[in-house]
Scaffold this motif. Sequence first.
Motif, PDB file in Angstrom:
ATOM      1  N   VAL B   1       0.834  -1.196   0.000  1.00 51.35           N
ATOM      2  CA  VAL B   1       0.000   0.000   0.000  1.00 51.35           C
ATOM      3  C   VAL B   1       0.872   1.250   0.000  1.00 51.35           C
ATOM      4  N   LYS B   2       1.769   1.292  -0.952  1.00 51.00           N
ATOM      5  CA  LYS B   2       2.717   2.406  -0.948  1.00 51.00           C
ATOM      6  C   LYS B   2       2.304   3.468  -1.961  1.00 51.00           C
ATOM      7  N   GLY B   3       1.138   3.324  -2.535  1.00 51.31           N
ATOM      8  CA  GLY B   3       0.730   4.277  -3.550  1.00 51.31           C
ATOM      9  C   GLY B   3       1.401   4.004  -4.887  1.00 51.31           C
ATOM     10  N   GLU B   4       2.152   2.931  -4.966  1.00 52.45           N
ATOM     11  CA  GLU B   4       2.827   2.637  -6.233  1.00 52.45           C
ATOM     12  C   GLU B   4       1.792   2.162  -7.253  1.00 52.45           C
ATOM     13  N   ARG B   5       2.053   2.338  -8.511  1.00 55.02           N
ATOM     14  CA  ARG B   5       1.090   1.947  -9.529  1.00 55.02           C
ATOM     15  C   ARG B   5       1.795   1.054 -10.534  1.00 55.02           C
ATOM     16  N   SER B   6       1.182  -0.053 -10.820  1.00 51.97           N
ATOM     17  CA  SER B   6       1.834  -0.999 -11.720  1.00 51.97           C
ATOM     18  C   SER B   6       0.811  -1.481 -12.738  1.00 51.97           C
ATOM     19  N   GLY B   7       0.880  -0.941 -13.922  1.00 53.01           N
ATOM     20  CA  GLY B   7       0.007  -1.386 -15.001  1.00 53.01           C
ATOM     21  C   GLY B   7      -1.429  -0.939 -14.794  1.00 53.01           C
ATOM     22  N   ILE B  15      -5.303   5.309  -4.741  1.00 57.03           N
ATOM     23  CA  ILE B  15      -5.498   6.618  -4.104  1.00 57.03           C
ATOM     24  C   ILE B  15      -4.295   6.860  -3.199  1.00 57.03           C
ATOM     25  N   PRO B  16      -3.583   7.997  -3.389  1.00 60.63           N
ATOM     26  CA  PRO B  16      -2.370   8.244  -2.599  1.00 60.63           C
ATOM     27  C   PRO B  16      -2.667   8.141  -1.104  1.00 60.63           C
ATOM     28  N   ILE B  17      -2.167   7.068  -0.515  1.00 63.53           N
ATOM     29  CA  ILE B  17      -2.618   6.711   0.812  1.00 63.53           C
ATOM     30  C   ILE B  17      -2.127   7.700   1.877  1.00 63.53           C
ATOM     31  N   GLN B  18      -0.986   8.339   1.605  1.00 61.21           N
ATOM     32  CA  GLN B  18      -0.482   9.306   2.590  1.00 61.21           C
ATOM     33  C   GLN B  18      -1.451  10.488   2.710  1.00 61.21           C
ATOM     34  N   ARG B  19      -2.081  10.843   1.588  1.00 64.73           N
ATOM     35  CA  ARG B  19      -2.982  11.986   1.620  1.00 64.73           C
ATOM     36  C   ARG B  19      -4.391  11.605   2.071  1.00 64.73           C
ATOM     37  N   HIS B  20      -4.834  10.426   1.622  1.00 63.08           N
ATOM     38  CA  HIS B  20      -6.209  10.022   1.927  1.00 63.08           C
ATOM     39  C   HIS B  20      -6.258   8.576   2.418  1.00 63.08           C
ATOM     40  N   PRO B  21      -5.767   8.337   3.628  1.00 60.17           N
ATOM     41  CA  PRO B  21      -5.814   6.956   4.134  1.00 60.17           C
ATOM     42  C   PRO B  21      -7.242   6.509   4.435  1.00 60.17           C
ATOM     43  N   ARG B  22      -8.146   7.476   4.574  1.00 61.19           N
ATOM     44  CA  ARG B  22      -9.527   7.134   4.892  1.00 61.19           C
ATOM     45  C   ARG B  22     -10.499   7.913   3.994  1.00 61.19           C
ATOM     46  N   VAL B  23     -11.710   7.346   3.860  1.00 62.45           N
ATOM     47  CA  VAL B  23     -12.734   8.000   3.043  1.00 62.45           C
ATOM     48  C   VAL B  23     -13.214   9.262   3.760  1.00 62.45           C
ATOM     49  N   GLU B 116     -17.963   7.658   6.255  1.00 64.53           N
ATOM     50  CA  GLU B 116     -16.815   8.550   6.453  1.00 64.53           C
ATOM     51  C   GLU B 116     -15.822   7.875   7.400  1.00 64.53           C
ATOM     52  N   GLY B 117     -14.553   7.893   7.046  1.00 66.44           N
ATOM     53  CA  GLY B 117     -13.542   7.291   7.916  1.00 66.44           C
ATOM     54  C   GLY B 117     -13.175   5.872   7.522  1.00 66.44           C
ATOM     55  N   LEU B 118     -13.920   5.289   6.563  1.00 67.74           N
ATOM     56  CA  LEU B 118     -13.574   3.950   6.076  1.00 67.74           C
ATOM     57  C   LEU B 118     -12.148   3.959   5.535  1.00 67.74           C
ATOM     58  N   GLU B 119     -11.375   2.940   5.854  1.00 60.72           N
ATOM     59  CA  GLU B 119     -10.006   2.890   5.338  1.00 60.72           C
ATOM     60  C   GLU B 119     -10.026   2.738   3.821  1.00 60.72           C
ATOM     61  N   MET B 120      -9.239   3.569   3.151  1.00 66.18           N
ATOM     62  CA  MET B 120      -9.189   3.548   1.690  1.00 66.18           C
ATOM     63  C   MET B 120      -8.759   2.162   1.200  1.00 66.18           C
ATOM     64  N   GLU B 121      -7.894   1.525   1.971  1.00 62.44           N
ATOM     65  CA  GLU B 121      -7.417   0.195   1.614  1.00 62.44           C
ATOM     66  C   GLU B 121      -8.569  -0.822   1.596  1.00 62.44           C
ATOM     67  N   THR B 122      -9.502  -0.653   2.518  1.00 57.25           N
ATOM     68  CA  THR B 122     -10.661  -1.549   2.567  1.00 57.25           C
ATOM     69  C   THR B 122     -11.525  -1.347   1.316  1.00 57.25           C
ATOM     70  N   LEU B 123     -11.741  -0.085   0.957  1.00 56.17           N
ATOM     71  CA  LEU B 123     -12.517   0.205  -0.252  1.00 56.17           C
ATOM     72  C   LEU B 123     -11.825  -0.383  -1.478  1.00 56.17           C
ATOM     73  N   TRP B 124     -10.507  -0.311  -1.468  1.00 54.12           N
ATOM     74  CA  TRP B 124      -9.753  -0.861  -2.598  1.00 54.12           C
ATOM     75  C   TRP B 124      -9.920  -2.369  -2.692  1.00 54.12           C
TER      76      TRP B 124
END
Lengths: 374, 353
Positions: B1-7, B15-23, B116-124
């Motif tokens: 979950v480093k915000g890296e993008r591959s293909g 979603i850049p996790i440092q900026r928006h770790p949560r919804v 609101e507050g849902l972890e972006m990683e969970t949404l992903w």
Amino acid sequence: VRFVDEYRHAGAADRLAEAIRGVVTRPWTLMEVCGGQTHSIVRFGVDALLPPAVELVHGPGCPVCVTPLELIERALALAARPEITFCSFGDMLRVPGRSRDLLGVKAAGGDVRVVYSPLDAVRIARDNPGRQVVFFAVGFETTAPANALAVVRADQLGLDNFSLLVSHVLVPPAMEAILASPGCRVQGFLAAGHVCTVMGYEEYVPLAERHGVPIVVTGFEPLDLLEGILLCVKQLEEGRAEVENPYSRAVRREGNEPAQALIRRVFQVVHRKWRGVGEIPASGLGLRERYASFDAERRFGVAEHTEEEPSECISGLVLQGVRKPRECPAFGDGCTPEHPLGATMVSSEGACAAYYRYRRLAHCAAPGPVGSEP
Amino acid sequence: VKGERSGSPPFSCPIPIQRHPRVLMAHGGGGELSRQLAEAMFLPSFANPALEERHDGALLDLTGSRIAFTTDSYVVRPLFFPGGDIGRLAVNGTVNDLAMCGARPLYLSVGLILEEGLEMETLWRVTRSLAEAAEGAGVQLVTGDTKVVDHGKGDGIFINTAGVGVVEQDRAIAPRSVRPGDQLLLSGDLGRHGIAILAAREGLEFETAIASDCASLAPLVLQLLSEGVELHCLRDLTRGGLASALVEVAAAAGLSTVIREDAIPVLEEVQGACEMLGFDPMYVANEGRFVAFVPERDAVRALEIMRGHPLGAGAARIGAVEDDARGVVRMITRLGTARIVEMLSGEQLPRIC
């Protein structure tokens, strides 16, 4: 679950039913004490295998059913308070009070939770020191040890935010009350196997002798029930009135002594009101003075609330085996599992609910043809 | 979950996790953050021509004798459970409702209500799961919507999906087509989904982990149709289980059915959990099982087709429709006695003892 399937074997059931037909010469009325047995009898159609001379009437052993209306109202009042997290076993949630049930309180914003063990409620209290956690301690001798353990655990943890709303009842005084009632038709008992697992069956010996009734410790699977019925009918036919234990895979004469010690440590015998029956002396458990601080009724001052039953409901007579569910004018009409008038219609172990669920149409009790096997 | 993008689509959260770790509320507000969510997360994951039009709605070409259309909402807790998650459920549940109409599922909409507050990683994770399930079921997620509700006003993620499918044959697969003598074929063992959810939710510790049966039933139904099996009625066995489905069909058809208890497959672990909790597997939810009503002459062949397919490997013939207009369901118990099968008035509640 091979151990369950073995006790549901059709061939073995037929052989036991045949043996019952072989010994019975006169009509006999037996009572299965426990609601779990009632449910099993109706679910598997065990009574349909019996000769017409053997009648089963359904006993008071459904803890949901016999919890008096006023305790339900106290539970509802507690559960509605904003500072309280009210924990209960699942099947108490739908039991109707005067105008609502615990699910209704939950929907209105009350913090009502289903737990699977009273120790879960202790854990909730420990993890939420700002909340008052009340556990609805309902049941017979079967649930008493775990509820006692919860109190001991909360005491050890020094929790001042955990308490019990106690509605514990005991089986032998209820059997005594049934036998002493003027309308009593019961000639033999199938004693509740799980209760005996905890308590043993010594305490039934004086009951059997005093009233001249056979008492057979009986399990919950179809074969257990048929075996219990067979032994009970044999005793009646032979003029014996003894305590017998064919359920020896789960029950010893002396019961589970550490569990009994735990019950004695935390609880004392008290008078209890039974829903539909009224007060039976020395028929329940209450917290001992040593643990009185865990008594929710004292802590929150709800002990004074009393309540009378609606007069239409005959659940008291059903619980005592005097009447069958279908003999009630309200059965299936004014009283259904969706709109129960009394608790015997609410719990899946209540006789009325069991009849409604499996026997609503009388003519469906007869087996019919089924499609050919693939 | 480093915000890296591959293909494309990316394998980690775009979603850049440092900026928006949560919804945040703004992710549903229709502004820049909403756009970012759609562009970076949903479009690449659900990639298809209709969606890429970025229009207010999807324009679809449909050919068939009729269109089937259905919708369902998903509010499961926990969001992830053994054998599935809310995303997989939201696709397969709606796909299965279309399949039960005898339709070939084609297009789904996805409405997300996020807390609101849902972890972006969970949404992903849920987004990936929606995409994978759609691919597995052969459907496209062609339109959607995202709203965010205040923290505490939701339960993480709620999903609504609606779906359309095309019906490629003329038969009415519905209760009114049920006939006396029809055989009841059950596609597999009962109760896995309900018990898996309960175990995950309540922390019940079973010796064996029971996984949900969550799956798309469309391939098996379409195979039965393509091989010419005359399907009179289909029902998937979701909430309320087999019992409720049979009671509904019997009442709607105005014909009674009779089933044999000993013919109904239940996994030993599921049976054990039910015994412990005081549940009846007949009422426990499934997400990958259905019952088919077929005429006697097609029953053996239909059962062979079902058993030859991974979705129906445990299929069984469990009963038959009777020439009786009362419209009730009877069960011949293991002991050979008979009783009524009823709907439950509410959820099953674990009993006291």
